[in-house]
Structure formats: C-alpha cells, structure tokens
Write a protein that holds these residues in place. Structure first.
Motif, PDB file in Angstrom:
ATOM      1  N   ARG A  54     -13.271 -26.901  -5.406  1.00  0.00           N
ATOM      2  CA  ARG A  54     -13.983 -25.856  -5.639  1.00  0.00           C
ATOM      3  C   ARG A  54     -13.868 -25.078  -6.672  1.00  0.00           C
ATOM      4  O   ARG A  54     -14.737 -24.435  -7.323  1.00  0.00           O
ATOM      5  CB  ARG A  54     -14.210 -25.203  -4.125  1.00  0.00           C
ATOM      6  N   VAL A  55     -12.595 -24.350  -6.936  1.00  0.00           N
ATOM      7  CA  VAL A  55     -11.993 -23.389  -7.757  1.00  0.00           C
ATOM      8  C   VAL A  55     -10.813 -23.772  -8.362  1.00  0.00           C
ATOM      9  O   VAL A  55      -9.716 -24.439  -7.701  1.00  0.00           O
ATOM     10  CB  VAL A  55     -12.079 -21.922  -7.010  1.00  0.00           C
ATOM     11  N   PRO A  56     -10.543 -23.382  -9.673  1.00  0.00           N
ATOM     12  CA  PRO A  56      -9.182 -23.614 -10.344  1.00  0.00           C
ATOM     13  C   PRO A  56      -8.249 -22.981  -9.736  1.00  0.00           C
ATOM     14  O   PRO A  56      -8.049 -21.997  -9.347  1.00  0.00           O
ATOM     15  CB  PRO A  56      -9.491 -23.363 -11.577  1.00  0.00           C
ATOM     16  N   TYR A 156     -14.491 -14.199  -5.754  1.00  0.00           N
ATOM     17  CA  TYR A 156     -14.876 -12.928  -5.628  1.00  0.00           C
ATOM     18  C   TYR A 156     -13.898 -12.105  -6.261  1.00  0.00           C
ATOM     19  O   TYR A 156     -14.258 -11.219  -6.991  1.00  0.00           O
ATOM     20  CB  TYR A 156     -15.026 -12.503  -4.065  1.00  0.00           C
ATOM     21  N   TYR A 157     -12.644 -12.380  -5.905  1.00  0.00           N
ATOM     22  CA  TYR A 157     -11.446 -11.259  -6.366  1.00  0.00           C
ATOM     23  C   TYR A 157     -11.135 -11.681  -7.768  1.00  0.00           C
ATOM     24  O   TYR A 157     -10.553 -10.762  -8.380  1.00  0.00           O
ATOM     25  CB  TYR A 157     -10.314 -11.415  -5.423  1.00  0.00           C
ATOM     26  N   LEU A 158     -11.466 -12.709  -8.368  1.00  0.00           N
ATOM     27  CA  LEU A 158     -11.375 -12.730  -9.950  1.00  0.00           C
ATOM     28  C   LEU A 158     -12.524 -12.267 -10.828  1.00  0.00           C
ATOM     29  O   LEU A 158     -12.197 -11.944 -11.734  1.00  0.00           O
ATOM     30  CB  LEU A 158     -11.243 -14.205 -10.002  1.00  0.00           C
ATOM     31  N   ALA A 159     -13.463 -12.080  -9.910  1.00  0.00           N
ATOM     32  CA  ALA A 159     -14.655 -11.249 -10.786  1.00  0.00           C
ATOM     33  C   ALA A 159     -14.233 -10.029 -11.068  1.00  0.00           C
ATOM     34  O   ALA A 159     -13.600  -9.284 -10.470  1.00  0.00           O
ATOM     35  CB  ALA A 159     -15.928 -11.332  -9.743  1.00  0.00           C
ATOM     36  N   PRO A 160     -14.623  -9.413 -12.278  1.00  0.00           N
ATOM     37  CA  PRO A 160     -14.595  -7.890 -12.624  1.00  0.00           C
ATOM     38  C   PRO A 160     -14.603  -6.959 -11.624  1.00  0.00           C
ATOM     39  O   PRO A 160     -13.743  -5.941 -11.711  1.00  0.00           O
ATOM     40  CB  PRO A 160     -15.465  -7.958 -13.685  1.00  0.00           C
ATOM     41  N   ASP A 161     -15.544  -7.013 -11.054  1.00  0.00           N
ATOM     42  CA  ASP A 161     -15.877  -6.057  -9.851  1.00  0.00           C
ATOM     43  C   ASP A 161     -15.262  -6.297  -8.516  1.00  0.00           C
ATOM     44  O   ASP A 161     -15.720  -5.793  -7.620  1.00  0.00           O
ATOM     45  CB  ASP A 161     -17.286  -5.646  -9.795  1.00  0.00           C
TER      46      ASP A 161
END
Length: 170
Positions: A54-56, A156-161
């Motif tokens: 789903r995510v790297p 979510y936690y890799l997103a800038p906000d």
C-alpha cells in the motif's frame, strides 16, 4: 513482594549515550522497519507484506531468506542491521514501524518501542492494551490495529501537515 522478596518491575529503556555515538543525522528514509522475519514473526510479516503493498517501506532485518521470492518485502529489503548501524537506520527514518512478536499477544514490550522513540523518530506501532502505560498514544507514539490503518497512518504522517515531528519529538 507479596512473598517478602524486594523487587521492582523494570521496563526496557533507551540509553541516551547512543545519541552521542550517532552524532548528527539527516532523514534519508520515509518509512522503515528493522527487525525479524522468522516463523515467530509470521503474523507481523504478513501484516508488513500488506502494508508494503500500500505504501513504500524500506526493510532491514534477519530471517529475510525465509521470505518467498515474490515477497513485497524483498523488493525493498536492504540487509541485517545491528548495533549502531541499526540505530542509524532508525535515526535516519522519518517513520519507523514496529510490531510485536506473535507470542506477545495483547501486550507491548519490546526494545524497538524505546530505540525508535529514543532516537527521535516517529514510531508507528501495533496497538496493545498496555501501550498507554508507557506512552501517550497519539502524542508520543502512533498505534494501528490493521494493515490498512498502518498504511493510512504512514501516509498521513509523511504529509507536510501530518504533525510527524511533534509526535516524534514528544
């Protein structure tokens, strides 16, 4: 104590001198896992196969030779990492994943909880009923219950906000 024996319950902990040995570090990896891929970790390995689809996620650890040749984990597997090298991978990660060995069942208590938080990296760990005795969940660590939730938390936690730094620093 009830039998007259002086005793204390000591949890695992982090030795802060590790930070001096590491020196300055820069983030190199978005999401990582360092650990084992043995039969005793079968549930966690299946979970990470799902998450990595789903995510790297970058993987280090022992027992990877037991993974199927078509394993998603093998595609981003680096090698084993021990000692200071392991701490460096954790410290150079924006997020580090944790899951407990199968026999831990409902209880959190492994070194990765403290190694990851000790180097100032955001820990995304499997939810356990006693996790809140060690950390303020959502403020100091983040916990997931399913592979989908784990992947969503990483994104979510890799997103800038995503407030990753605030949780990692706490």
């Amino acid at each position: 104590r009830s039998q007259g024996v002086r005793s204390e319950y000591l949890r695992f902990a982090f030795e802060p001198r590790v930070l001096e040995l590491l020196g300055p570090v820069q983030s190199r990896y978005d999401a990582t896992f360092v650990g084992g891929f043995t039969g005793q970790h079968a549930n966690g390995t299946r979970l990470f196969e799902d998450v990595a689809g789903r995510v790297p996620v970058q993987f280090w650890g022992y027992g990877a030779d037991s993974l199927p040749q078509d394993s998603v984990i093998r595609k981003s597997y680096h090698d084993e990492a021990w000692g200071l090298q392991m701490y460096r991978v954790l410290a150079e990660s924006r997020i580090s994943l944790n899951r407990h060995i199968d026999r831990s069942q409902r209880f959190a208590n492994n070194m990765r909880l403290f190694e990851t938080t000790g180097v100032g990296t955001l820990l995304v760990t499997d939810w356990k009923e006693n996790l809140s005795e060690m950390f303020e969940v959502g403020k100091e660590v983040v916990a997931y219950r399913t592979p989908q939730e784990c992947a969503e938390l990483i994104a979510y936690y890799l997103a800038p906000d995503g407030s990753r730094r605030a949780v990692a620093q706490a």
